[in-house]
Design an enzyme around this catalytic site. Structure first.
Site, short mmCIF file in Angstrom:
data_model
loop_
_atom_site.label_atom_id
_atom_site.label_comp_id
_atom_site.label_asym_id
_atom_site.label_seq_id
_atom_site.Cartn_x
_atom_site.Cartn_y
_atom_site.Cartn_z
N ILE A 140 0.97 -1.28 0.03
CA ILE A 140 -0.07 -0.09 -0.14
C ILE A 140 0.82 1.54 0.01
O ILE A 140 0.52 2.20 -0.63
CB ILE A 140 -1.00 -0.04 1.15
CG1 ILE A 140 -1.90 -1.04 1.15
CG2 ILE A 140 -1.75 1.23 1.11
CD1 ILE A 140 -2.70 -1.33 -0.02
N SER A 288 -10.73 -1.28 6.25
CA SER A 288 -9.81 -2.33 5.28
C SER A 288 -10.35 -2.22 4.08
O SER A 288 -11.49 -1.71 3.61
CB SER A 288 -10.26 -3.78 5.91
OG SER A 288 -11.46 -4.12 5.70
N CYS A 289 -9.57 -3.01 2.93
CA CYS A 289 -10.12 -3.02 1.76
C CYS A 289 -11.60 -3.67 1.51
O CYS A 289 -12.18 -3.20 0.70
CB CYS A 289 -8.86 -3.77 0.85
SG CYS A 289 -8.66 -5.52 1.34
N HIS A 316 -10.50 -13.71 -1.15
CA HIS A 316 -9.33 -12.73 -1.12
C HIS A 316 -8.09 -13.29 -1.40
O HIS A 316 -7.61 -14.14 -1.38
CB HIS A 316 -9.30 -12.37 0.25
CG HIS A 316 -8.67 -10.89 0.43
ND1 HIS A 316 -7.41 -10.81 0.34
CD2 HIS A 316 -9.20 -9.68 1.02
CE1 HIS A 316 -7.11 -9.63 0.41
NE2 HIS A 316 -8.14 -8.93 0.75
N THR A 319 -1.89 -12.38 0.89
CA THR A 319 -1.10 -11.25 1.16
C THR A 319 0.10 -11.65 1.76
O THR A 319 0.25 -12.80 1.88
CB THR A 319 -2.09 -10.18 2.25
OG1 THR A 319 -2.14 -11.36 3.40
CG2 THR A 319 -3.40 -10.18 1.73
N ARG A 370 -8.98 -17.29 1.46
CA ARG A 370 -7.77 -16.69 0.80
C ARG A 370 -7.40 -17.90 -0.46
O ARG A 370 -7.34 -19.03 -0.14
CB ARG A 370 -6.36 -16.66 1.68
CG ARG A 370 -6.77 -15.54 2.93
CD ARG A 370 -6.49 -14.30 2.20
NE ARG A 370 -6.91 -13.03 3.38
CZ ARG A 370 -5.81 -12.43 4.10
NH1 ARG A 370 -4.67 -12.83 3.78
NH2 ARG A 370 -5.87 -11.60 4.96
N ASN A 453 -7.95 -5.00 -4.19
CA ASN A 453 -7.59 -4.71 -2.81
C ASN A 453 -6.32 -4.22 -2.61
O ASN A 453 -5.93 -3.86 -1.23
CB ASN A 453 -7.60 -6.28 -2.01
CG ASN A 453 -6.88 -7.25 -2.79
OD1 ASN A 453 -7.16 -7.93 -3.65
ND2 ASN A 453 -5.72 -7.23 -2.26
#
Length: 477
Positions: A140, A288-289, A316, A319, A370, A453
């Site tokens: 980010i 959050s996203c 999702h 990450t 995820r 995201n």
């Protein structure tokens, strides 16, 4: 006899010439007056002629108006000759209203002046630019840096001044990560590394790198940085005590967390509750996203039809919190290989909805899976509504929400039958409604919402950053 091949090519070349002609006034408005033109939320600044034509094609599909560069070019050129103050103006909305007015070309300037009365006031957007420091330079942080650098050319309401890293600076390596991104592609600009100064210059923006192990150890004023907004991308500190350490640093004025805040920290979803915070507040969260993706859609649906209950299942992308290969992890299942497994895990997005939409308190549950993709996620909203609707009604409501009203920056809409997750990389919206996937039966409705995201969320963070810093430009969209 002229062939269809020749006709099509000739028509395209003529449209391309008009798009090339549009680039100069678009750039003039941006550089000289900090006026950013959009076409139904598609940014026109820094775009080439083909990109401009593609945006017009999208506008034609989504608005049901026969959009073309022939329609918007006179509007763009007229705007370039008007004394506009810093603002963001959607020429798509102006064009639709122009067509609906039925007025002729000679009345265009008068029509635009009537629509943009506030934008013509000399002090319509009177504010001092705000210094910004990025605390952390991960996924980010680097996308935020790209956004802030790209915005600087138009007068820079937010000025990126520094990046704070908790480890070895190694500016050359960090600049390389800024410049090359496996998901979002290469940075479209110039960058020069100044190793002796622990800095780099990107498109003329000088960015200082600072090393610190704790937020309160930095003296920003020593680098000429004052009243700065500190954007904390680390996620290490999420409560008021931890984030309050930033405010002990000289030159720091406000803090914005790019993760859900704990306790009484305001969690802001821009477009929904960004006007509700206390003016005396100095610590904020951009949530959050996933929260940013689902809350605008839930608000639109709840306002239109009422929501009795909903379950959110977010599919999702993995990450950095997960392991590449099986290894120890403090959370269940996340220790298993991210690239090889679908991993059921928790999401705080459902409980976070109540902070932005108190009217849905106790009505939202959620879970997450995820999956082995690097970016772009999908939220599935399984809702029990308070009234019966049909598929076309709920889809048309969301389509209109993507075109006009308070959520146009947050909600995008697609009816492309071949769209997949990778097509959403770089989308500037918090949520993209996949209308062809919508399911409705009586009071039961299932809506599928894509979201980048990383980039879409970073756009929301930048919007929140402007509002909490008091440097938001006027808008017409």
């Amino acid at each position: 006899m002229v062939s269809q091949y020749q006709n099509e090519l000739k028509n395209f070349v003529e449209r391309e010439k008009l798009a090339i002609r549009a680039i100069s006034p678009i750039h003039k408005l941006w550089v000289e007056r900090s006026v950013e033109l959009l076409l139904f939320r598609r940014v026109m600044v820094h775009q080439g002629p083909i990109d401009i034509l593609k945006s017009h094609n999208y506008a034609r599909q989504i608005s049901k108006v026969n959009f073309g560069i022939e329609l918007t070019l006179p509007i763009i050129e007229t705007l370039a000759d008007m004394p506009l103050c810093p603002s963001r103006i959607d020429i798509g909305l102006l064009a639709v209203k122009w067509v609906e007015s039925g007025k002729d070309r000679g009345e265009l300037r008068t029509f635009l002046e009537g629509c943009l009365t506030d934008h013509l006031k000399p002090n319509g957007a009177d504010f001092e630019p705000r210094d910004v420091v990025l605390y952390g330079f991960g996924r980010i942080g680097r996308l935020m840096a790209r956004l802030l650098v790209n915005q600087a050319g138009g007068g820079g309401a937010l000025r990126l001044r520094a990046v704070v890293c908790r480890g070895n600076l190694n500016v050359a390596k960090r600049a390389a990560l800024f410049q090359r991104d496996s998901v979002h592609g290469p940075y479209q600009g110039n960058i020069t590394v100044l190793e002796e100064e622990d800095a780099f210059v990107a498109n003329g923006v000088f960015v200082k790198f600072i090393s610190a192990s704790s937020p309160d150890q930095v003296d920003y004023e020593a680098y000429g940085i004052k009243n700065a907004l500190i954007v904390d991308n680390t996620g290490v500190w999420r409560d008021r005590d931890g984030l309050g350490l930033h405010l002990k640093a000289n030159g720091a004025d406000r803090v914005l967390l790019t993760a859900p805040g704990k306790g009484d920290i305001p969690n802001i979803v821009y477009g929904v509750n960004h006007r509700t915070f206390n003016e005396e507040e100095r610590i904020f969260s951009a949530a959050s996203c996933t929260t940013n993706a689902i809350v605008p859609v839930l608000k639109a649906v709840n306002d239109a039809f009422g929501i009795e209950s909903t379950h959110v299942e977010t599919v999702h992308s993995y990450t950095n919190d997960q392991n590449l290969l099986d290894n120890y992890h403090k959370k269940e299942r996340r220790g298993r290989s991210a690239g090889l497994n679908m991993v059921i895990t928790e999401t705080g997005a459902a409980s976070a909805v109540a902070k932005a939409l108190p009217e849905l308190t106790g009505r939202v549950t959620g879970n997450a899976v995820r999956v082995p993709t690097p970016n772009v996620s999908l939220a599935i909203l399984n809702m029990e509504l308070q009234q019966e609707v049909d598929r076309d009604t709920i889809n048309d409501m969301l389509r209109r929400a993507s075109l006009e009203g308070p959520l146009v920056a947050q909600i995008d809409y697609t009816r492309d039958e071949d769209v997949v997750s990778s097509d959403m990389v770089g989308n500037t919206h918090a949520a993209i409604v996949d209308s062809l996937a919508t399911q409705v039966h009586g009071k039961r409705a299932v809506i599928y919402v894509w979201y980048d995201n990383e980039f879409g969320y970073s756009m929301q963070v930048a919007r929140v950053a402007r509002i909490v810093s008091g440097v938001e430009r006027l808008r017409y969209y």
